[in-house]
Design an enzyme around this catalytic site. Structure first.
Site, PDB file in Angstrom:
ATOM      1  N   HIS A  14      55.084  85.161  39.431  1.00 28.27           N
ATOM      2  CA  HIS A  14      53.715  85.919  39.030  1.00 28.27           C
ATOM      3  C   HIS A  14      53.381  86.513  40.573  1.00 28.27           C
ATOM      4  O   HIS A  14      52.496  87.285  40.656  1.00 28.27           O
ATOM      5  CB  HIS A  14      52.743  85.386  38.189  1.00 28.27           C
ATOM      6  N   ASP A  45      58.144  80.669  35.679  1.00 21.68           N
ATOM      7  CA  ASP A  45      57.363  81.424  36.582  1.00 21.68           C
ATOM      8  C   ASP A  45      57.927  80.967  38.014  1.00 21.68           C
ATOM      9  O   ASP A  45      56.882  80.609  38.963  1.00 21.68           O
ATOM     10  CB  ASP A  45      56.044  80.697  36.398  1.00 21.68           C
ATOM     11  N   GLY A  91      45.869  82.240  45.346  1.00 21.41           N
ATOM     12  CA  GLY A  91      46.329  82.381  46.743  1.00 21.41           C
ATOM     13  C   GLY A  91      47.021  81.070  46.928  1.00 21.41           C
ATOM     14  O   GLY A  91      48.237  81.041  47.713  1.00 21.41           O
ATOM     15  N   ASN A  92      46.799  79.895  46.118  1.00 20.76           N
ATOM     16  CA  ASN A  92      47.830  78.526  46.110  1.00 20.76           C
ATOM     17  C   ASN A  92      48.743  78.745  45.467  1.00 20.76           C
ATOM     18  O   ASN A  92      49.757  77.979  45.498  1.00 20.76           O
ATOM     19  CB  ASN A  92      46.953  77.491  45.715  1.00 20.76           C
ATOM     20  N   SER A  93      49.122  79.747  44.405  1.00 19.62           N
ATOM     21  CA  SER A  93      50.040  79.792  43.387  1.00 19.62           C
ATOM     22  C   SER A  93      51.417  80.086  44.200  1.00 19.62           C
ATOM     23  O   SER A  93      51.469  80.659  45.177  1.00 19.62           O
ATOM     24  CB  SER A  93      49.901  81.374  42.780  1.00 19.62           C
ATOM     25  N   LEU A 105      68.026  76.138  20.397  1.00 15.89           N
ATOM     26  CA  LEU A 105      68.272  75.459  19.269  1.00 15.89           C
ATOM     27  C   LEU A 105      68.373  76.154  18.027  1.00 15.89           C
ATOM     28  O   LEU A 105      68.996  76.127  16.966  1.00 15.89           O
ATOM     29  CB  LEU A 105      67.548  74.121  19.137  1.00 15.89           C
ATOM     30  N   GLY A 106      67.157  77.004  18.045  1.00 16.05           N
ATOM     31  CA  GLY A 106      67.243  78.074  16.964  1.00 16.05           C
ATOM     32  C   GLY A 106      66.328  77.454  15.832  1.00 16.05           C
ATOM     33  O   GLY A 106      66.582  77.560  14.727  1.00 16.05           O
ATOM     34  N   VAL A 107      65.133  76.933  16.041  1.00 16.56           N
ATOM     35  CA  VAL A 107      64.271  76.229  15.152  1.00 16.56           C
ATOM     36  C   VAL A 107      62.928  76.729  15.471  1.00 16.56           C
ATOM     37  O   VAL A 107      62.478  77.038  16.346  1.00 16.56           O
ATOM     38  CB  VAL A 107      64.511  74.563  15.092  1.00 16.56           C
ATOM     39  N   ILE A 137      59.251  74.968  15.150  1.00 15.65           N
ATOM     40  CA  ILE A 137      58.724  73.615  15.028  1.00 15.65           C
ATOM     41  C   ILE A 137      56.989  73.633  14.959  1.00 15.65           C
ATOM     42  O   ILE A 137      56.513  74.570  15.415  1.00 15.65           O
ATOM     43  CB  ILE A 137      59.083  72.847  15.959  1.00 15.65           C
TER      44      ILE A 137
END
Length: 467
Positions: A102, A132, A206-208, A263-265, A267
């Site tokens: 970002h 990210d 600014g820390n990102s 996996l296609g679930v 949950i």
């Protein structure tokens, strides 16, 4: 008087001893900060606005719904470039830099500044919105670097240190403790692939993208998010674990994208009542509430109502644990799965698939700026996998696989992973439809484009300036 003087002296000695003991219990951070600050960088980005050169052709104006008409009108004023900033750190002497996605998302220019005031223009090698993370490269040698640490070994209560540029205050250091591990925080697309490290370190805008160090001076996390109601730190900050980041960075460096397991679930958590009904002693695991046809889970024999307790040997305590583990599993790997079905333990093996549309590990910033790649719009597209259609709730369109910077698609704000459903006033059903429509798009005219991002429909405008 002598007795009282002796008692006073003993009490004073005790206070001094306690004060010394208290000082001795706090970590000494000066060497850590001094040794690692040179490898921490400030990142400045610029996103230039692109003014529209003309309005919609008269023959199309009556066909545009009123709600969208304002989006297609010519802009009368040139907007100023948008500048933003963040932090990062150097991981190799030849100039590879890690930061948050970002921080550089949508940027036309990225510049990296070191503590000694050296400044470089950076090239974005690849980005991964799902974690990210972004990998940059500057043209330099013999740069200072940090060391990766083992984030799997850190514990709640352990001291950690952040170095970055909060609010533009260059190379500031802050310290605190690890508050919790494995926090599940879904992103804007409601995906959850990062088991965040929660700390009470003072992290601010600014820390990102800056590093989170353990007391050995090793990077154990990348500062990514804060929880705040004021815009500043309130003692709830979240970092991406180094173990996950190293894998993502290695894939971005090798191929410009990240391959994740799938996996296609669908949950959900198991609460106390469900645990009792399912024959569990306490709430645990991930309850399968939905199963995609033809998915790896379906092919392995997993059923709706199963509770996944372990995946590839790792314990699944809550439903949020499962995406973390599956996502870090390389596609094609066969792993054991332990589950509960109708109160009985079952063991299966599943061959993990590739997460559909995961080449969002965008090569868009590093792809060659040439119309030879991506055609007139600078977009490489493909048909949408059936599993992804079901997951996002779309019936047709084309999947954006790559975005060439500086071309029409990038200028319109498209990203890898977007699904284009309409170009101009024509619906896009398939790649062949897309190619036919693109060929007849007029040059130099603003046209509407409709696409899905994270399952959400969006209208924007697109314009071809050059053929």
């Amino acid at each position: 008087m002598v007795v009282r003087s002796t008692q006073f002296f003993l009490a004073l000695c005790l206070l001094v001893s306690m004060a010394a003991s208290a000082r001795g219990g706090l970590p000494e951070l000066t060497d850590l900060i001094e040794q690692n600050s040179p490898a921490v960088v400030k990142i400045n980005t610029v996103e230039r606005s692109r003014a529209a050169s003309s309005g919609v052709p008269p023959q199309y104006q009556q066909e545009i719904p009123d709600i969208f008409r304002h989006l297609l009108e010519p802009r009368q004023r040139q907007q100023r470039p948008v500048a933003s900033m963040g932090s990062g750190f150097i991981i190799s002497t030849d100039g590879y830099v890690v930061t948050n996605n970002h921080v550089v998302d949508g940027a036309d220019e990225v510049r990296v500044t070191l503590t000694d005031r050296r400044e470089y223009e950076a090239k974005v090698i690849g980005t991964d919105p799902r974690s990210d993370l972004a990998l940059l490269k500057v043209d330099a040698d013999d740069l200072p670097t940090v060391r990766w640490g083992d984030s799997e070994r850190i514990k709640v209560g352990e001291w950690v240190v952040a170095i970055g540029s909060p609010f533009g205050l260059d190379y500031s250091a802050s310290a605190g403790i690890v508050s919790a591990m494995g926090r599940s925080i879904p992103n804007e697309s409601r995906e959850n692939y990062v088991p965040f490290i929660q700390t009470d370190v003072a992290i601010n805008p600014g820390n990102s993208g800056g590093p989170l160090f353990n007391l050995d001076g090793e990077v154990v996390g990348i500062n990514s998010q804060i929880y705040t109601r004021s815009g500043g730190s309130i003692g709830l900050s979240f970092a991406i674990p180094a173990s996950l980041a190293q894998d993502v960075v290695a894939q971005l460096k090798e191929k410009g994208r990240v391959d994740r397991g799938w996996l296609g679930v669908g949950i959900q958590d198991v609460d106390r009542k469900l645990a009792t009904a399912m024959g569990l002693g306490k709430p645990a695991g991930a309850l399968v509430g939905q199963l995609e046809g033809g998915s790896p889970a379906s092919q392995a024999g997993i059923q709706v109502g199963d509770i996944i307790m372990r995946f590839d040997g790792q314990k699944i305590t809550t439903s949020g644990d499962l995406p973390h583990v599956v996502g870090q599993t390389r596609p094609g790997t066969e792993v054991p799965v332990q589950l509960m079905r109708e109160g009985k333990e079952r063991k299966l093996k599943v061959r993990v698939g590739a997460l559909p549309g995961d080449d969002v590990g965008q090569q868009q910033a590093s792809a060659p700026a040439s119309t030879d790649v991506g055609g007139r719009l600078g977009l490489v597209v493909d048909d949408i996998p059936d599993g992804l259609k079901q997951r996002l709730g779309v019936d047709s369109g084309v999947l954006v696989k790559q975005v060439v910077p500086g071309q029409a698609g990038a200028n319109a704000g498209l990203r890898s992973g977007d699904i284009i459903a309409q170009l101009g006033f024509d619906g896009v059903e398939s790649v062949s439809d897309y190619e036919k429509i693109v060929k007849k798009l007029p040059k130099g005219e603003l046209l509407p484009i409709r696409f899905f991002r994270g399952g959400q429909p969006t209208f924007r405008t697109i314009q071809i300036d050059e053929d």
